[in-house]
Design an enzyme around this catalytic site. Sequence first.
Site, PDB file in Angstrom:
ATOM      1  N   LYS A  31      81.723  28.224 -20.594  1.00  0.00           N
ATOM      2  CA  LYS A  31      81.372  27.506 -21.880  1.00  0.00           C
ATOM      3  C   LYS A  31      80.355  27.385 -23.144  1.00  0.00           C
ATOM      4  O   LYS A  31      80.026  27.401 -23.481  1.00  0.00           O
ATOM      5  CB  LYS A  31      82.496  27.144 -22.467  1.00  0.00           C
ATOM      6  CG  LYS A  31      84.240  27.506 -21.515  1.00  0.00           C
ATOM      7  CD  LYS A  31      85.277  26.281 -21.802  1.00  0.00           C
ATOM      8  CE  LYS A  31      86.255  26.918 -21.004  1.00  0.00           C
ATOM      9  NZ  LYS A  31      87.910  26.439 -20.476  1.00  0.00           N
ATOM     10  N   ARG A  41      96.201  46.253  -9.195  1.00  0.00           N
ATOM     11  CA  ARG A  41      96.990  47.650  -9.230  1.00  0.00           C
ATOM     12  C   ARG A  41      97.172  48.554  -9.497  1.00  0.00           C
ATOM     13  O   ARG A  41      96.695  50.383  -9.033  1.00  0.00           O
ATOM     14  CB  ARG A  41      97.530  47.000  -8.051  1.00  0.00           C
ATOM     15  CG  ARG A  41      96.948  46.006  -6.877  1.00  0.00           C
ATOM     16  CD  ARG A  41      98.616  45.300  -5.819  1.00  0.00           C
ATOM     17  NE  ARG A  41      99.828  44.350  -6.844  1.00  0.00           N
ATOM     18  CZ  ARG A  41      98.891  43.696  -7.507  1.00  0.00           C
ATOM     19  NH1 ARG A  41      97.646  42.924  -7.094  1.00  0.00           N
ATOM     20  NH2 ARG A  41      99.811  43.145  -8.668  1.00  0.00           N
ATOM     21  N   GLY A  89      96.233  26.883 -22.475  1.00  0.00           N
ATOM     22  CA  GLY A  89      97.502  26.886 -22.152  1.00  0.00           C
ATOM     23  C   GLY A  89      97.148  28.697 -23.307  1.00  0.00           C
ATOM     24  O   GLY A  89      97.171  28.766 -23.797  1.00  0.00           O
TER      25      GLY A  89
END
Length: 820
Positions: A683, A507, A798
């Site tokens: 991937k 935004r 992660g």
Amino acid sequence: MKVLKFGGSSLADAERYLMVKDISMACHQENGAAVVLSAPKGVTNALSLLCDEAALGKDYGELLAKLNMVLLGIVNELNETLPSFNQTRLVDYISQTINELNQNLEGFVLLQCAPESVVAKILSIGEYVSVNIFSEILTALGQANSIIDPVNYILAEGDYLDSIADVAASKTRFTDVDSSGAVVLIMPGFVAVNEAGEKVTLGRNGSDYSAAILAACIDAECCEIWTDVDGVYNADPNQVEGAVLLDKLTYQEAMELSYFGAKVLHPKTIGPIAQHHIPCLIRNTLNPSAPGTLISNEASTLWTSVKGISHLDNMAMFNVAGPGMKGMVGMASRVFEVMSNANISISLITQSSSEYSISFCIHNKDAARALNLLEDAFALELTNHLLDPIEVRQDLAIVTLVGDGMRHTKGLAAKFFSSLAQARVNNVAIAQGSSERSISTVIESDKAKKAVKIVHQNFFSNLHTIDVFLVGCGTVGRELIAQIAKQQSALLGRKISVKVYGIANSRKLLLQAGGIDINADWFAELKQSEEQFSLADLHQFVQDNSLVNPVIVDCTSSDIVAKQYPQMMLDGFHVVTPNKKANTDTTEFYQLLRDTAQQTNRQFLYETTVGAGLPVIDNLQKLIYAGDELVRFEGILSGSLSFVFGKLEEGLSLSEATEIAKKNGFTEPDPRDDLSGTDVARKLLIMAREADLTLELSDIKIEPVLPNFFDASGSVDDFMARLPELDAYYADKVQAAKQEGKVLRYVGSISKGNCVVSIEAVNAAHPLYMIKDGENALAIHSHYYQPIPFVIRGYGAGAAVTAAGVFADVLRTMPWKQNF
Ligand code: ADP
Ligand code: ASP
Ligand code: MG
């Protein structure tokens, strides 16, 4: 005796006049001083503007009143500070001067033009006011002084507004000047007289030249130019961060630097002082204890090769060319005669060896006049098509590298031009002085700052900058910012400056010219921003701030952002991303990305799209480039599914394992994104394409974790509530595998050109048997790596490892770090 010259920057207000007084008195007591003064800061500009406005018939009253106020303000303030200051005389002098000025300006309004002979008188008003103020200061302190009016001494010829002094003739006029050091001599800079006895000026910024002329005329032992910086730097210290102060320059070096734009010294200054072997010191009024830069016959021992870089703005380049040029004797001299007759000075000349064309640069302001004159002079040749229409390119700049030692050092030109290429600056023309003391390039004006910056970085500071623009501030984006903040100062120690200039989410867009303070609450600032992400705005920002190594880091998973990568590279950005969308789009788009990167000389880096922080892409590329071929590949490419399948093996049910993975943030917010297998398929496609297989995403066969009979519709909560329905199905599969001494793994494989994502049961001998708990493993079977595959394994999920991988890619955008 010493000549001391103080520029407008040293004469901004009453306090500065008193500083100038202190410096002059100290010098006078030791050596005897002749002081040359400019106008107070901004006054000559104001006078010039007044002339322009009046000639255009505009109302200049307000500007004139303001000028009057500034001058009287300095006088008033001095009156308050100095007890026996004769304010009245100065106030009368100023009001008389302003009245005369007003009359002249009224004349301009009537005439609708400003004759240069009158403009010369007007422009020098500031200098006269300045010496009168200074003289009163000295008188108030009881210091004997005498004003030298250059009109009686300094003979010059040329334009009213840009004359050249005849030093020898002027010198004979100085015999009646007491240069014994008994009195302080004071002379207004910038002014001289012509043969006809009219007042002329020596060109804008010409007071330095006045000082040099005076020094030569009175055989001064030294000429000191006092300004607002500590001396001459190797680039303008007000424009280039980290510019270095030079201890010494030879006359020729100083000439070259100032000629090509180092405003600290007017180029004409060097002539008289070099001819009379007068040493010249550039010093700082605001920091009088600094030693300054010495300009003399002595070369620096600290800086032996390249001394500096400067640039000249507002240049226009002419190209005179045509079939008739070849072999036409005297063409060049005719072109230059036209310029010299019109008193237009040429800054740089190049001629093609074929003699087919001559190019030269002059100031933009002279371009229209020069074109008319050339067209007149060559009318015949132009009509007969012996010459092509004369080309003029405006808004150019000349960037020049200067140094006496350059002729003994190889590879400087190559380094100069590769630096420009690095900042994607085009060379319009190139010139090297035959003295090999300078190399110049003509470039577009709006690229000049950027060019000076990058050349300075590469030649002097060795500081490499990376200008980061982050799009997407989810977990990886935020972690990246945190890692950059933590690492910034350590990197600076390694001469790498990483600054974040822009942060955007879906935004908002936050842009800050000096760089965003990423140690502060940048997220709150982003939320308050009124701007929205737009590539055009980022591009404009990079231009406005002359950033040399801009990198867009896309940490979104948006395909709208990914679609813009080609344009980003065309706009000069490197692109770094963990977003898989671009590389898994159509083959055409995949190829377009690579072609654009090559064509624009930008980096497109996406190491973290496979295996998070693990060095997968890089290693695979190295193998393929070195001639190896992918025979077979299999890998666990999803951290979340590595976790889930590991837990199944430990006896947890599918729903339990998914629940924990979701809670710990291993899965996407909607776990179906992982369980569908599409992410692994992407991937795998990226890997396959690296290995030169031409495939589309739809060619990858996917066995989803969620079998077809299972209803995976509804909200995330609905789905999670229904997931236990699959527990028994998976428990059976796990059990069956276990009986064969195997475990289940979610595997992506490439074999014989086919890509498959599937649930596999693997035995203890298999490289993927041990891979669980969020670990990734990739086994690359190639011609070189057989029978034992090249295995890359490690934690593959992660924010921390992914952001670190992105950070490493960001650092690889530096030219010399591309393969580290
Ligand atoms: P003055 O009013 O004293 O004549 P100028 O503004 O003409 O001062 O010149 C001083 C300015 O020259 C400095 O403030 C600096 O921005 C600029 N400059 C450009 N190039 C150089 C350079 N190589 N070394 C030092 N200053 C430079
Ligand atoms: N005052 C003049 C100018 O502004 C001369 C000088 O400062 O050197 O151009
Ligand atoms: Mg100056």
